[in-house]
Design a protein around this motif. Structure first.
Motif, PDB file in Angstrom:
ATOM      1  N   THR A 131       0.837  -1.217   0.000  1.00 47.24           N
ATOM      2  CA  THR A 131       0.000   0.000   0.000  1.00 47.24           C
ATOM      3  C   THR A 131       0.865   1.259   0.000  1.00 47.24           C
ATOM      4  OG1 THR A 131      -0.084  -0.064   2.392  1.00 47.24           O
ATOM      5  CG2 THR A 131      -1.894  -1.103   1.207  1.00 47.24           C
ATOM      6  N   ARG A 132       1.995   1.168   0.711  1.00 51.62           N
ATOM      7  CA  ARG A 132       2.922   2.284   0.709  1.00 51.62           C
ATOM      8  C   ARG A 132       3.378   2.596  -0.714  1.00 51.62           C
ATOM      9  NH1 ARG A 132       4.983   4.250   5.746  1.00 51.62           N
ATOM     10  NH2 ARG A 132       3.091   3.952   6.960  1.00 51.62           N
ATOM     11  N   ALA A 133       3.720   1.521  -1.400  1.00 53.82           N
ATOM     12  CA  ALA A 133       4.180   1.675  -2.778  1.00 53.82           C
ATOM     13  C   ALA A 133       3.103   2.386  -3.601  1.00 53.82           C
ATOM     14  CB  ALA A 133       4.479   0.304  -3.383  1.00 53.82           C
ATOM     15  N   LEU A 134       1.874   1.950  -3.390  1.00 54.61           N
ATOM     16  CA  LEU A 134       0.765   2.568  -4.113  1.00 54.61           C
ATOM     17  C   LEU A 134       0.699   4.058  -3.835  1.00 54.61           C
ATOM     18  CD1 LEU A 134      -2.469   0.388  -4.155  1.00 54.61           C
ATOM     19  CD2 LEU A 134      -1.104   1.296  -6.051  1.00 54.61           C
ATOM     20  N   LYS A 135       0.822   4.378  -2.539  1.00 53.61           N
ATOM     21  CA  LYS A 135       0.750   5.780  -2.163  1.00 53.61           C
ATOM     22  C   LYS A 135       1.871   6.586  -2.802  1.00 53.61           C
ATOM     23  CE  LYS A 135      -1.557   5.149   2.263  1.00 53.61           C
ATOM     24  NZ  LYS A 135      -1.348   5.015   3.712  1.00 53.61           N
TER      25      LYS A 135
ATOM     26  N   ASP B 130      -6.302   6.205   4.086  1.00 52.23           N
ATOM     27  CA  ASP B 130      -4.871   6.475   4.170  1.00 52.23           C
ATOM     28  C   ASP B 130      -4.346   6.342   5.588  1.00 52.23           C
ATOM     29  OD1 ASP B 130      -4.569   7.084   1.481  1.00 52.23           O
ATOM     30  OD2 ASP B 130      -3.205   8.740   1.968  1.00 52.23           O
ATOM     31  N   VAL B 131      -5.111   6.864   6.525  1.00 55.61           N
ATOM     32  CA  VAL B 131      -4.596   6.927   7.883  1.00 55.61           C
ATOM     33  C   VAL B 131      -4.907   5.657   8.680  1.00 55.61           C
ATOM     34  CG1 VAL B 131      -6.555   8.049   8.983  1.00 55.61           C
ATOM     35  CG2 VAL B 131      -4.250   8.562   9.755  1.00 55.61           C
ATOM     36  N   THR B 132      -6.047   5.060   8.451  1.00 53.73           N
ATOM     37  CA  THR B 132      -6.361   3.830   9.195  1.00 53.73           C
ATOM     38  C   THR B 132      -5.472   2.683   8.731  1.00 53.73           C
ATOM     39  OG1 THR B 132      -8.170   3.405   7.634  1.00 53.73           O
ATOM     40  CG2 THR B 132      -8.753   4.390   9.750  1.00 53.73           C
TER      41      THR B 132
ATOM     42  N   VAL C  34     -16.656   1.050   3.726  1.00 57.62           N
ATOM     43  CA  VAL C  34     -16.379  -0.305   4.192  1.00 57.62           C
ATOM     44  C   VAL C  34     -14.876  -0.582   4.300  1.00 57.62           C
ATOM     45  CG1 VAL C  34     -16.756  -2.750   3.735  1.00 57.62           C
ATOM     46  CG2 VAL C  34     -18.550  -1.115   3.239  1.00 57.62           C
ATOM     47  N   VAL C  35     -14.095  -0.032   3.361  1.00 59.03           N
ATOM     48  CA  VAL C  35     -12.633  -0.221   3.425  1.00 59.03           C
ATOM     49  C   VAL C  35     -12.086   0.151   4.798  1.00 59.03           C
ATOM     50  CG1 VAL C  35     -10.759  -0.076   1.781  1.00 59.03           C
ATOM     51  CG2 VAL C  35     -12.861   1.239   1.357  1.00 59.03           C
ATOM     52  N   ILE C  36     -12.581   1.241   5.322  1.00 63.34           N
ATOM     53  CA  ILE C  36     -12.100   1.723   6.617  1.00 63.34           C
ATOM     54  C   ILE C  36     -12.489   0.741   7.702  1.00 63.34           C
ATOM     55  CG2 ILE C  36     -12.072   3.686   8.194  1.00 63.34           C
ATOM     56  CD1 ILE C  36     -11.326   4.193   5.153  1.00 63.34           C
TER      57      ILE C  36
END
Lengths: 221, 221, 221, 221
Positions: A3-7, A66-68, A123-125
């Motif tokens: 996910t970091r890479a994605l960001k 992003d933050v969760t 829902v992702v969160i």
DNA sequence: GATGAATGAGGGTTCATTCAT
DNA sequence: TATGAATGAACCCTCATTCAT
């Protein structure tokens, strides 16, 4: 990780939008936020936000996720390194405190979300939160089994730390923002400082942690 | 007492307005609330609200004041009846829980207010809160002096109970409202119920109280 | 000149808005004007006005500035071409009359503004007026010095021409608009026409100019 | 006379309403006036105004009529006492000046009424004005016949005095009200005062009268 | 990929007016 | 005679969203 890479792959424009949105949502909540202001703070045209991300709701989801997601990763990593239930519990709480510290927007965001009954919560969160919650469930079970912890529900314990922490974070903002209220609370602050004999803001998280551990551990200090 | 009398003297119209406003503000917060909707729910013309109470902000203040004033009175009365610090502390917490129970709007209202940094918080309300806060300060001092309590700051202890309580109240609403989130949390609920062997909702306040007392008392059970 | 260029660079939309606003403000004044109506007459959405120009006050300022700026420029140019104080004075008055003629909105706009104590008068406009006023001050000084004019304050002389001119312009509108009043004044008109032996409207400005010059000049005709 | 008697017969309540309305209409005009404020200033309930007088328009008519009627009476009385056309003309102008002085509301009221094309002007008022106008017509005819006056239309001469007078009255209010404008005009005031060697406000009416007489009289000083 | 322009749908607030008492 | 209460109709302004360029 991935996910970091994605960001990191996000374009400068998208990054600036998300960052601006995070701040604005944290400051004034979903309803109070203005797309105009986010665009202005991001230094882009309003339409650009719609082009890259979508409507206000999508933007909000992105910001929350992003933050969760970050929090979930950090907590998992921290807890893995600890061995005893007590150490794991401390690691769990400290990772939460760190996340809250590093994302000043998280505290108000969460409170508002909870307050509104999760109306805007994608829902992702929710999945991120479940991931976090599962970690504590394991710790509590292990601690109760080993006799280190009083038997206690996951949720009460989680809230016992998170509740005061978040409340306190937001109260700091209250005191700084509202002049009228600040004035009234001034007297209290004095007493609080006297109680602790030092700066309350710096000690608050520690004090809360101390009390929560006293509540949970069987072995008194 | 005398404030009660004042409230009872309010005209039917004003009562209906305040009631409707309380619900709407609790549901969607200050920013999300629509004066139109409040008027509709109260069964009065929008202008009637302005005639009797004033603008949106004044209405919000009235709503908040109604409940915080009630809370302050209830807590004072309860605590006065108790004798030992421990009993007083229990009375303090129970009075808060009762108020929160009887005013379902209070929990979301408070969270939102805190989350927004007290931006909409009128000074009258702040004074009510100070009044409440002062009571706990006395209890904690007395308990620490008699050796019954661990020395602890007023604010951390207050938040240690209020934080989890309010969070939990709001989470119940989350579970009921949001279908997506509810589904995700369903698994957790099962585990929680198993942990306690009974209905979590009914026990939550008790469980939190138990933990907080463990945290504060020197003589833990 | 350069301001003209600026005005010409305005988009079609802005031009239409300003034009519509000018008419509406002239018809019903600042307080009587409705932004909705201006938008409708301009053929744009109400929000477009706010997007391009700003709120009602800003729109009013723009409208007033457009015409006062024009007047200042015209007067300056006219007076520069004249040589003797008398010619300059005539040029000054004629330029004013021309401006008032070409901007039918100016007369009611000015009266209303003056009548309301300049409550809505933006500072930009005041500066335009000062610019105009300064020109007459010079003329009067020069005329008094050369012995052509009776010594007289700038303001009385300015008003001696402007006052009757503006009043007369607006009265024409009164006569045309209000049926009841028109009927009553009908008798007067007859007499007036008889006095002059011709159309009063065409002669009014000339007649006023003649009288004002008689008042100011030392040299009688 | 008989109208005075009528006015005196008015109840205290009606008197207070009319008085308050006069002030408010003068301050902010018909459109700017609020029935609420008039009621408040009169110390009566808003509905009382409707009971005694009628709607806003009727109230406005009453207010205007009160003062124009007064003016007509005063002018008639003054002019009757004078003998020569010149003295009659002076008496006419002075009576107007007095009326304007004693009714500070008259100047803005008239300007606004004229500016709006007499939209709100009731027929009663128009009759008062005609009555006044007729007096001047006689004076001008007599003066022209005797050779004391230049032949001139009634309206131009009337406006030649009234225009500057009213404008000046209102400008004083402008200077006092609007701080921004006042500042800009400050420089001019200095010059004006220097021109006259004394306070302009006190002299303005006299100066205007002097100039108008110079314009009209054949025998100029 | 990015934007200036434009807008429909409200949002809070005001106000002249009415009416039961 | 006088009023507190109530309201419908606007009014000014905002904002999330779209679209041609």
């Amino acid at each position: 990780m991935y996910t970091r890479a994605l960001k990191d792959k996000r374009s400068k424009t998208v990054q600036r939008i998300i960052e601006a949105a995070t701040n604005v949502f944290a400051d004034v909540g979903y309803n109070g936020a203005r797309v105009d202001e986010i665009a202005k703070k991001a230094g882009v045209n309003k339409a650009t936000i719609y082009y890259h991300i979508g409507d206000k709701e999508a933007l909000y989801a992105q910001v929350l996720h992003d933050v969760t997601e970050d929090a979930a990763e950090r907590i998992e990593t921290s807890v893995e390194k600890a061995t005893t239930p007590t150490d794991k519990l401390k690691a769990y709480f400290l990772a939460i405190a760190q996340t809250v510290d590093e994302h000043p927007s998280l505290a108000p965001l969460m409170m508002r979300e909870v307050a509104s009954g999760g109306q805007n919560l994608p829902v992702v969160i929710a999945e991120d939160l479940v991931r976090i919650y599962a970690i504590l469930t394991d710790i509590m079970k292990e601690g109760a089994a080993s006799g280190e912890f009083v038997p206690a529900g996951t949720l009460p314990v989680h809230l016992l730390y998170l509740g005061p922490l978040i409340f306190h974070k937001n109260l700091e903002a209250c005191w700084k923002t509202n002049p009228g209220v600040a004035e009234v609370f001034a007297r209290l602050d004095e007493e609080i400082y006297r109680d602790f004999g030092q700066n309350i803001e710096a000690r608050a998280a520690d004090e809360i942690l101390r009390l929560v551990l006293r509540a949970v551990e069987t072995n008194r200090k």
